[in-house]
Write an enzyme that holds these catalytic residues in place. Sequence first.
Site, PDB file in Angstrom:
ATOM      1  N   LYS A   2     -34.525  31.597  -2.418  1.00  0.00           N
ATOM      2  CA  LYS A   2     -34.371  30.415  -1.667  1.00  0.00           C
ATOM      3  C   LYS A   2     -33.607  30.724  -0.192  1.00  0.00           C
ATOM      4  O   LYS A   2     -32.749  31.328  -0.124  1.00  0.00           O
ATOM      5  CB  LYS A   2     -33.556  29.471  -2.461  1.00  0.00           C
ATOM      6  N   SER A  29     -30.971  20.740  -7.982  1.00  0.00           N
ATOM      7  CA  SER A  29     -32.112  21.491  -7.229  1.00  0.00           C
ATOM      8  C   SER A  29     -32.680  22.367  -7.946  1.00  0.00           C
ATOM      9  O   SER A  29     -33.631  23.173  -7.163  1.00  0.00           O
ATOM     10  CB  SER A  29     -31.346  21.691  -5.954  1.00  0.00           C
ATOM     11  N   SER A  76     -33.749  20.260  -4.427  1.00  0.00           N
ATOM     12  CA  SER A  76     -34.115  20.834  -2.649  1.00  0.00           C
ATOM     13  C   SER A  76     -34.780  22.262  -3.234  1.00  0.00           C
ATOM     14  O   SER A  76     -35.502  22.595  -1.988  1.00  0.00           O
ATOM     15  CB  SER A  76     -32.773  21.242  -2.224  1.00  0.00           C
TER      16      SER A  76
END
Lengths: 504, 497, 105
Positions: free
Chosen positions: B80, B179, B155
């Site tokens: 990420k 997330s 997210s």
Amino acid sequence: MSTPAATVPDLLDYDEVLERFDPVLGLEVHVELNTLTKMFCGCPTEFGAPPNSQVCPICLGMPGSLPVVNGKAVESAIRIGLALGCDIAEWCRFARKNYFYPDMPKNFQISQYDEPIAISGEVELEVEGQTFKIGIERAHMEEDTGKSTHVGVTGRIHGAEYSIVDYNRAGIPLIEIVTKPIEGTGALAPQVARAYVAHLRDLMRALDVSDVRMEQGSLRCDANVSLRPLGETAYGLRTETKNVNSLRSVERAVRYEMCRQGALLAAGGKVMQETRHWHEDTGITTPGRSKEQAEDYRYFPEPDLVPVAPSRKWVEELGTTLPEPPAQHRKRLFEAWGFTEMEFRDVIGAGALLLVEATVAAGATPAAARKWWLGELARRAKETEVELDALSITPAQVAEIQALVDAGKINDKLAREVFDGVLAGEGSPEEVVAARGLAVVSDDSALGAAVDRAIEANPDVAEKIRGGKVAAAGALIGAVMKEMRGQADAGRVRELILERLGAE
Amino acid sequence: MTDLTKLTAAETARLIRDGEVSAVDVAQAHFDRIAKVDDRIHAFLHLDTEGALGAARRVDEKRAAGEELGPLAGVPLALKDVLAMKDVPTTCGSKILEGWRPPYDATVVQRLRDADLVILGKTNMDEFAMGSSTENSAYGPTRNPWDTDRIPGGSGGGSAASVAAYQAPLAIGTDTGGSIRQPAAVTGTVGVKPTYGGVSRYGLVAFSSSLDQVGPCARTVLDAALLHSVIAGHDPFDSTSIDQPVPPVVEAARAADVRGLRVGVVKELGGEGFQPGVEQRFNEAVALLTELGAEVVEVSCPHFVYGLPAYYLIAPSECSSNLARFDAMRYGLRVGDDGIRSAEEVMSLTREAGFGAEVKRRIMIGAYALSSGYYEAYYGQAQKVRTLITRDFARAFEQVDVLVSPTTPTTAFRIGERVDDPLAMYKADLCTIPSNLAGNASASFPCGLSPDDGLPVGLHVMAPVMADDRLYRVGAALEAASVQRWGHPLLEEAPEL
Amino acid sequence: MPAISRDEVAHLARLARIDLSDDELNHLAPQLDVILQSVAQVSEVAAQDIPPTSHPLPLTNVFRQDEIRPCLSAEEALAGAPIVDGAQAVEDERFRVPRILGEEA
């Protein structure tokens, strides 16, 4: 930035200020700790390193980096708190103080807010024979900011200005010590302020927690000053004066603010609650960073750090490492040194107590240590307008110079030249003596030849001495010393003269 | 020849260890897959082809030299874009960090390198991890491999989508309010939020420091556990890191045994606002756990309903402070520096240009909640609610070993559907937020496709602090039984890309 | 009664150093109002005697030894400096920043 003439305010005569007003002080002192590393990262804290060479992702506030508390800094904070007579919190936290400023890498400062590590202490000071008790509100831990330098282009073209920022200082551990309002000092307010800062400086030095060099910013004082009409109990509006970087400035800045505020109030005006900036060169204060109303710092507990809960056992242990209290310390030295009260007070007044103590510890007699620090060195400090302890000579070096004198290698006159050399950074006293060729001539054959020449040139004096008038030797000694250009031990010259002339 | 992208991480590592495939071939197969599908998915923001192939080559060299390889050596991974990786662009999905290359590695990245994983690149995300759909990325949305008109969650939509689309067998996500777990649920993958303090946050660009946690994303429970054990453990660079042994997550995933395990269904996380198809699959999963020997009871956590408002005060408050450092002075974007404007003006112009709408919304909510005069009523009160939620968990865990709920109230919604309705968007995290507030471990596991829209549904499992292994015990048991029932892993039902 | 006015939103934007346009202000103010009204639910919970939680775990006293660690070089530290007019905003090994209001020379 120089001070525009138009902003120079009226000042009320100091005596008049005191006839009408009562000053109240509040002092905030920031002490940079002498830990090897910063408050929240392992970067070194050395003063004067090349710009941005003592930084890492943490003290640069880079995205993703996290702080970790330096345990040694907490230890120092606790010791400082104890030495100020404070209670040490059983549990406290760090908090974020949020405001934007380019010298602050995260745009928040990790500090302590409503839970400082030390609270409620007291310090006792003696100023001109009077004792003052200064209440300590709190001492807390925080981090220093970076340093920005304003770059202006000559000609003052609007816009041709910017700043450059060095973050070496960002993250250096600070202890902020805040007094309670200091009342009842009257005319002595400026001296009390100075004495308080000097006291903290000595205390930090004795604790060995800071270099406390005001000229390098490792001890900084913000002076809050307000006036209220005599007899009034409510406090007046105060100003906070920053950039007060020497003991002398503390005294001058407080006095200046009293006179400036006095003039405003006497003319029926109001004091603006604001931050002001002290100018050492011109001896005035000017309005500083404008504060849009009261700044809202939006403090909240620092989530990246866990609470600090010093065990009572740890606090007790640290309590046993404290130096003796200053009053007791002074009493002990007074008794040990055998100075008159007057002499001793002069030593304290000159800020030379610890310097003399260290010089004595390095082997000099108290009298010799006092002689150099209050004489030769005090004169030089005054000439160069620095504090005595800011001179680039150590107590050990002073003791070494005295030892050279005692050993007859140099005399007092040459010693002054050795001071010149050491202060100019030419090396240790021994090195200066060697490099400058300052050693007295102790070679008896060379001295003997000079003595012989002096006797030959002054037969009548020599005759007097042979006849027992030993006091007349002075004239011959003078002649020899002149020939040797001062680089001879006068005592040895005298011995040689008397020996040659059969006196004694 | 087998499709190297369809293997699990555990299988891939074994084949590399046994010399049946090279790590370089595995990495290349994944880059080929990315080249084939990522124009439709947009899971990646940046590929580190050179770095990844170099790492893969070193694994092959180690094997050739007879060195012992770790359990995930040579396995590709998607990272990420919120984790700092030395010299590789790290944007957090924001324009304000465009072009920034960190001079350091996050601890998690360091551990991945030490374990010889092959980091393919950085995945897309909602800007600074604020969002539940990955639509808040400054670099365009990521699409759900199950239906490219739908969101992949957020997210960490990029990480979940990359795993679901076989672009990587493993990914790293971060979870502040859900997330990792919500994207896992809506993409039919496994996502675990470890106990707060279980995995180092050093190098994770902070959104909300007291809530953020790094965790694994994978297609199987065992793969997630293997990755979990690589990244977890004490880190002296993170003051909030727990100095205790890592819970035995791999053993738990291999045991896959829920016999005698007490499972509590949280009464408050269901009913109104929950999609019927989601509730149906959730109930079936709970029934399956009962069949497998778990004891299921209903448990009440009365303060969970206040988790959402408390979260939307605490997270913005911390983010308003954490994101203050993006000020155009030391790195990243600088806008409006014409030599005349002041630093303050340049900061304001840069932050205006560099932050997206959701980030601005949250920064301002946070500034408000921390302001003098409002602090007690908002931030202070939210922190008290946090205490009450933690107490709800403590009481519940006296009765049961784990708690369960659906991971999200609905399946993946359509791109654009909730963009201008922040409150509707926030509701996606209703079930996942309590664990962030209390710091305990939680995970989402696939439990089928919702009969009303054919999209994946996740089972949310919550375990006490440092009992992360219980998540894997439940997840692995459910996985084994479900795959047996379905005849294949859920992801095989996803459309071909 | 709105929880927050347009003026207050403008004030917050200044406090947060975000130079919002008028359009954005018009759009954001009602959104923030809706959000704040919604999160104000936390005040429904009776919690007078409840201690606040700032950290999810009860850790205390996490300290580091006072030992020097390697720094970044000045070059590494400055490498990410913003680009202004095609060049990095660096001068004399320092970050070059726009003029700072109220700064003393």
